[in-house]
Design an enzyme around this catalytic site. Structure first.
Site, PDB file in Angstrom:
ATOM      1  N   GLY A  71       0.774  -1.121   0.050  1.00 48.68           N
ATOM      2  CA  GLY A  71      -0.051   0.013   0.041  1.00 48.68           C
ATOM      3  C   GLY A  71       0.693   1.232   0.148  1.00 48.68           C
ATOM      4  O   GLY A  71       0.493   2.270  -0.743  1.00 48.68           O
ATOM      5  N   ASN A 151      -7.424   4.175   9.093  1.00 48.54           N
ATOM      6  CA  ASN A 151      -6.863   3.036   9.633  1.00 48.54           C
ATOM      7  C   ASN A 151      -7.214   3.242  11.232  1.00 48.54           C
ATOM      8  O   ASN A 151      -6.983   2.127  12.021  1.00 48.54           O
ATOM      9  CB  ASN A 151      -5.483   2.874   9.260  1.00 48.54           C
ATOM     10  CG  ASN A 151      -4.850   4.113   9.394  1.00 48.54           C
ATOM     11  OD1 ASN A 151      -5.155   4.922   8.530  1.00 48.54           O
ATOM     12  ND2 ASN A 151      -3.742   4.010   9.992  1.00 48.54           N
ATOM     13  N   GLN A 179      -7.653   0.126   3.842  1.00 50.43           N
ATOM     14  CA  GLN A 179      -8.447  -0.577   5.126  1.00 50.43           C
ATOM     15  C   GLN A 179      -9.881  -0.911   4.588  1.00 50.43           C
ATOM     16  O   GLN A 179     -10.414  -1.555   5.267  1.00 50.43           O
ATOM     17  CB  GLN A 179      -8.559   0.787   6.100  1.00 50.43           C
ATOM     18  CG  GLN A 179      -7.243   1.009   6.765  1.00 50.43           C
ATOM     19  CD  GLN A 179      -6.944  -0.404   7.792  1.00 50.43           C
ATOM     20  OE1 GLN A 179      -7.826  -1.124   8.164  1.00 50.43           O
ATOM     21  NE2 GLN A 179      -5.550  -0.372   8.041  1.00 50.43           N
ATOM     22  N   SER A 199      -3.726  -3.059  -0.667  1.00 48.59           N
ATOM     23  CA  SER A 199      -2.758  -4.048   0.153  1.00 48.59           C
ATOM     24  C   SER A 199      -3.269  -5.521   0.573  1.00 48.59           C
ATOM     25  O   SER A 199      -4.210  -5.686   0.674  1.00 48.59           O
ATOM     26  CB  SER A 199      -2.109  -3.245   1.330  1.00 48.59           C
ATOM     27  OG  SER A 199      -1.159  -3.976   1.739  1.00 48.59           O
ATOM     28  N   HIS A 201      -1.996  -7.620   2.650  1.00 47.87           N
ATOM     29  CA  HIS A 201      -1.657  -8.308   4.376  1.00 47.87           C
ATOM     30  C   HIS A 201      -2.446  -7.641   5.151  1.00 47.87           C
ATOM     31  O   HIS A 201      -2.802  -7.993   6.226  1.00 47.87           O
ATOM     32  CB  HIS A 201      -0.312  -7.904   4.705  1.00 47.87           C
ATOM     33  CG  HIS A 201       0.051  -6.424   5.103  1.00 47.87           C
ATOM     34  ND1 HIS A 201      -0.167  -6.079   6.707  1.00 47.87           N
ATOM     35  CD2 HIS A 201       0.360  -5.356   4.751  1.00 47.87           C
ATOM     36  CE1 HIS A 201       0.190  -4.693   6.742  1.00 47.87           C
ATOM     37  NE2 HIS A 201       0.645  -4.207   5.459  1.00 47.87           N
ATOM     38  N   THR A 237      11.367  -7.773 -11.101  1.00 43.83           N
ATOM     39  CA  THR A 237      10.777  -9.087 -11.387  1.00 43.83           C
ATOM     40  C   THR A 237       9.647  -9.097 -10.143  1.00 43.83           C
ATOM     41  O   THR A 237      10.047  -8.692  -9.285  1.00 43.83           O
ATOM     42  CB  THR A 237      11.919 -10.072 -11.215  1.00 43.83           C
ATOM     43  OG1 THR A 237      12.572  -9.887 -12.212  1.00 43.83           O
ATOM     44  CG2 THR A 237      11.301 -11.631 -11.307  1.00 43.83           C
ATOM     45  N   CYS A 325       2.083   2.445  12.898  1.00 38.41           N
ATOM     46  CA  CYS A 325       3.229   2.974  12.684  1.00 38.41           C
ATOM     47  C   CYS A 325       3.720   4.123  13.507  1.00 38.41           C
ATOM     48  O   CYS A 325       5.092   4.470  13.626  1.00 38.41           O
ATOM     49  CB  CYS A 325       3.206   3.731  11.045  1.00 38.41           C
ATOM     50  SG  CYS A 325       2.183   2.689  10.120  1.00 38.41           S
TER      51      CYS A 325
HETATM   52  C1  LIG Z   1      -1.479  -0.628   6.258  1.00 37.63           C
HETATM   53  C2  LIG Z   1      -1.954   0.657   5.614  1.00 37.63           C
HETATM   54  C3  LIG Z   1      -0.983   1.310   4.443  1.00 37.63           C
HETATM   55  C4  LIG Z   1       0.565   0.739   4.036  1.00 37.63           C
HETATM   56  O1  LIG Z   1       0.064  -0.373   3.399  1.00 37.63           O
HETATM   57  P1  LIG Z   1       1.521  -1.417   3.429  1.00 37.63           P
HETATM   58  O2  LIG Z   1       1.116  -2.553   2.398  1.00 37.63           O
HETATM   59  O3  LIG Z   1       1.583  -1.812   4.776  1.00 37.63           O
HETATM   60  O4  LIG Z   1       2.598  -0.452   2.903  1.00 37.63           O
HETATM   61  C5  LIG Z   1      -1.343   2.374   3.705  1.00 37.63           C
HETATM   62  N1  LIG Z   1      -2.657   3.073   3.976  1.00 37.63           N
HETATM   63  C6  LIG Z   1      -3.513   2.574   5.173  1.00 37.63           C
HETATM   64  C7  LIG Z   1      -4.862   3.225   5.039  1.00 37.63           C
HETATM   65  C8  LIG Z   1      -3.083   1.215   5.740  1.00 37.63           C
HETATM   66  O5  LIG Z   1      -3.872   1.065   6.637  1.00 37.63           O
END
Ligand SMILES: *Cc1c(COP(=O)(O)O)cnc(C)c1O
Length: 399
Positions: A71, A151, A179, A199, A201, A237, A325
């Protein structure tokens, strides 16, 4: 000891079905998707299926999905790529005060490079004003970037209305939907967005992979230079196993969307009603409407959030203050500050996010432990009303 993970907004565990689909891409289907022989085609097939599955989750075409390292990269690319490609038109960006740091810090970097950035306020529910947005637009505005869902407090912005305003003025609109993905129905065509960051994860896929949706016909400057991968727009890659996992996670998210939303919102609501009935002086940050289904951000008045996190950790309970973070640094949340929360309440705030592996028993355990922990911490606290009264009585003076 029981372990209860209530931080699904920070990250999620990889689902078994996702891992199983990824594994062959490490050891058997290890070809390079760019290679012109069978082993390469086999890998390329995995890449193509993943792209289709991610596209289906957001109502996009395959060609509009560009895989990234997550993300954060998608946010960086959308903003930097959009403004660089629109340099001739202007240098003004509109965003909000409550964006993820991936977006905010990119805007701060661009300010140093000579760009002007307007950071919109939000109300006490963490929602922007469309009127303020319209007023902020100038002849020089080239990009509006406003997150889909926050988030920390889970607030959901009026994305469709924002997209319509941007379109009318001929301004590009990007939304960070990391999110929202898998937690809110998303259809990029219906919403009318130009770019969207997502994203893996946060939706039970692996870390280190994400995507930027770029509407067909829109060209933005590349962020990473190199080979011809991702339709010559994002070199390097491919993280193939990761992308395959993201694809599977997206398919599961699409198929389970309704039941997922129903289950986690019921759990969240049960959690809140239990806390409200068993612990006094707890407030909810943000509104319960226009909110992500699994998010609960609470003020435990007279208690320090950081202390609460540490005491919960000792009982195997994982939650967070602010975002993942910022929780290592000792400053109050920029999101709660923007919502106008007094500093002491911001420091007393904790975010809980429930997910697919959370059970009612988990919630019962957490509430029982919270009752004890909050009681203990309040007995230490110089800000606890009762404690102040008791102390005052003991020393025979007025509180
Ligand atoms: C987790 C998150 C990101 C960052 O995504 P990553 O894949 O961890 O780099 C960006 N924006 C929001 C709102 C998030 O919750």
């Amino acid at each position: 000891m029981r372990e209860v993970y209530l931080d699904y907004s920070a990250t999620t565990p990889v689902k078994k079905e996702v891992l199983e689909e990824m594994l062959p891409y490490f050891t058997e289907k290890y070809g390079n998707p760019s290679s012109l022989y069978a082993k390469g085609f086999e890998a390329k097939e995995g890449l193509m299926l993943a792209r289709t599955r991610v596209a289906e989750l957001i109502g996009a075409q395959d060609r509009e999905i560009y895989f990234t390292s997550g993300g954060t990269e998608a946010d960086n690319w959308a903003v930097v790529g959009a403004v660089k490609s629109r340099k001739a038109k202007g240098n003004h960006i509109i965003t909000t005060k409550i964006e993820h740091h991936a977006l905010l810090h990119t805007c701060e970097y661009l300010e140093k490079e000579g760009y002007d950035v307007t950071y919109l306020d939000v109300d006490k529910y963490g929602i922007i004003s469309l009127e303020q947005l319209k007023e902020a637009i100038t002849d020089k505005t080239v990009l509006i970037s406003i997150m889909f869902a926050n988030n920390e407090v889970g607030s959901i912005q009026p994305v469709k209305e924002i997209a319509a305003i941007a379109k009318e003025k001929g301004i590009l609109f990007h939304t960070d939907a990391v999110q929202a993905l898998g937690n809110v129905p998303i259809d990029v065509k219906d919403l009318g967005v130009d770019m969207m960051s997502i994203s893996s994860h946060k939706i039970y896929g692996p870390k280190g992979v994400g995507a930027l949706y770029i509407r067909k016909g829109l060209v933005i400057t590349n962020l990473i230079q190199g080979g011809a991968q991702e339709y010559k727009k994002r070199a390097g890659t491919e993280n193939l196993a990761g992308i395959v996992g993201f694809g599977k996670a997206s398919e599961l998210a699409r198929l389970n969307l309704d039941s997922h939303i129903k289950n986690i919102s019921e759990l969240r609501d049960y959690f809140l009603s239990e806390i409200k009935s068993k612990i006094p002086d707890v407030d909810v940050n943000g509104s319960l409407e226009h909110r992500l289904p699994g998010n609960l951000n609470l003020v435990f008045n007279y208690v320090e959030g950081e202390a609460l996190i540490l005491y919960m950790d000792l009982q195997g309970i994982y939650a967070s203050t602010g975002s993942a973070c910022s929780s290592a640094s000792f400053s109050a949340s920029h999101v709660l500050a923007a919502m106008g929360l007094p500093i002491e309440q911001a420091y007393s705030s904790v975010r809980f996010t429930v997910g697919d592996f959370t059970t009612k028993e988990d919630i019962d355990y957490v509430v029982a432990e919270l009752v004890k922990i909050v009681d203990k911490l309040r007995s230490f606290s110089p800000f606890d009303k009762d404690h102040v009264m008791e102390t005052a009585q003991k020393c025979n003076c007025q509180a």
